[in-house]
Write an enzyme that holds these catalytic residues in place. Structure first.
Site, short mmCIF file in Angstrom:
data_model
loop_
_atom_site.label_atom_id
_atom_site.label_comp_id
_atom_site.label_asym_id
_atom_site.label_seq_id
_atom_site.Cartn_x
_atom_site.Cartn_y
_atom_site.Cartn_z
N ASP A 184 0.37 -0.93 -0.08
CA ASP A 184 0.05 0.50 -0.01
C ASP A 184 1.02 0.87 -0.05
OD1 ASP A 184 -2.18 2.31 0.79
OD2 ASP A 184 -3.14 0.34 2.14
N ASP A 228 -10.52 4.22 -1.83
CA ASP A 228 -10.90 3.35 -0.94
C ASP A 228 -12.50 3.44 -1.44
OD1 ASP A 228 -8.73 2.63 0.15
OD2 ASP A 228 -8.97 3.56 1.52
#
Length: 379
Positions: free
Chosen positions: A145, A205
């Site tokens: 990430d 997200d």
């Protein structure tokens, strides 16, 4: 002789690199990820509970095999710089062995920056050590990430940053699925395969809200040329069962994701799952669309206002078709068979109902509920 040995070793390395890129994730990965429900509260007990559920509730039989730990497992580093698990996880090798003992695989999470999204220890400056530690523990999957890497690297170096970790994973000689999580920056779908990515996030997200899920999912149209066996566009994890959407909206979520050949990573608490939620994520006919070996990502083929028709060609010559109603009231939606290359009549099967509907000539029409979807296979 030394030159010949060097050539053989070099070819062996290239072969291993290619194998890492192409043999993993031949179909979109399926499993569970801890973040959407547990976030930083996740513990080793939660991971074991998820593995227990998958192994016993029909998910494993439906194809869900990865049990993925997201952020917040990390402790500090020892005197040699090796990453350690925090007190919530303790003996990571024992946890990995437990999941493997269920006939499942297990994933872990890190960042190329000094800190993860939640502020824990990242892999910056320790890429080789961390890759080897993941392999020594026995992990099968890494979600990597971007997060604090933004403070260290310009985005122009993103390709090199992700390739650095991929190469480190290859050198461990353990097959590890490589998931790039950097929100679609730099049109990652164009370069993801070159750094060994098996899947890459194409969006920011997801949240457990219909508006957010639908924008993310329907905006994937146009990315289909970049998906295929071993490398997949990832519109983020599933929210099915987390409570923020109703039944029809979760059916839309699952229908859209399988047509997109998206990774199917459940994000709910599997230990408290309702029969309704389980039936959505384990419907074999529906999951088969996602896992079709042809590996084609579906696309939008028709739209009229809030009504959309999407299609995905399948390996057996049939076509999976989704009828989506993004409007606020029930509406009929018509598939024109010629839009999917069918002249004359065709057999239609409703995949959610798991029911053959018979033969139709020219078109097929169904009433679709508000925010709902119907998924059919046309043969």
């Amino acid at each position: 002789m030394k030159k010949l040995v060097f050539i053989v070793l070099a070819l062996s390395y290239v072969a291993r690199t290619a194998a890492a890129d192409s043999s993993a994730a031949a179909t979109p990965p399926m499993g569970w990820n801890s973040w959407n429900h547990f976030a930083c509260k996740v513990t080793a007990a939660d991971v074991r509970s998820a593995a227990d559920a998958i192994a016993s509730n029909g998910m494993k039989d439906a194809g869900y095999i990865y049990v993925n730990i997201d952020d917040c497992w990390e402790g500090g580093r020892d005197e040699k710089g090796r990453i350690q698990a925090n007190q919530k996880f303790g003996d990571m090798k024992a946890l990995v062995d437990y999941v493997h003992g269920k006939g499942l695989k297990i994933g872990i999470y890190s960042s190329p920056g000094p800190k993860t999204c939640a502020g824990h220890e990242g892999s910056y400056g320790h890429e080789e050590q961390d890759a080897q530690q993941y392999a020594d523990w026995g992990f099968d999957y890494l979600k990597y990430d971007w997060c604090s890497a933004e403070k260290i690297y310009p985005r122009s170096q993103m390709v090199d940053v992700y390739k650095k970790m991929h190469d480190a994973l290859v050198r461990t000689r353990r097959p590890i699925v490589f998931s790039l999580c950097q929100y679609g920056y730099g049109r990652v779908w164009r370069w993801g395969p070159s750094v060994g990515g098996n899947l890459w996030r194409t969006t920011e997200d997801i949240t457990d809200k219909y508006d957010r899920m639908s924008v993310i999912g329907f905006d994937q149209d146009g990315l289909e040329p970049f998906a295929g066996p071993g490398h997949w566009n990832d519109p983020d994890m599933l929210e099915v069962g987390n409570g923020g959407m109703n039944h029809d909206e979760y059916v839309t979520h699952m229908t859209l994701w399988v047509l997109l050949a998206a990774p199917l990573l459940a994000g709910n608490d599997l230990s408290k799952m309702t029969p309704e939620t389980l039936s959505i994520i384990t419907n074999r006919d529906v999951v088969a669309v996602d896992q079709d070996i042809k590996g084609v990502q579906g696309r939008r083929i028709a739209q009229e206002g809030p009504l959309e028709v999407w299609a995905k060609p399948l390996a057996d010559g049939s076509v999976a078709v989704g009828l989506f109603n993004r409007g606020e009231s029930v509406s009929p939606i018509t598939l024109s068979l010629k839009d999917i290359g069918v002249q004359g009549s065709a057999k239609v099967r409703d995949l959610w109902q798991r029911q053959d509907l018979g033969s139709f000539s020219g078109s097929y029409t169904a009433d679709v509920p508000r925010h709902g979807a119907i998924l059919i296979r046309v043969q």
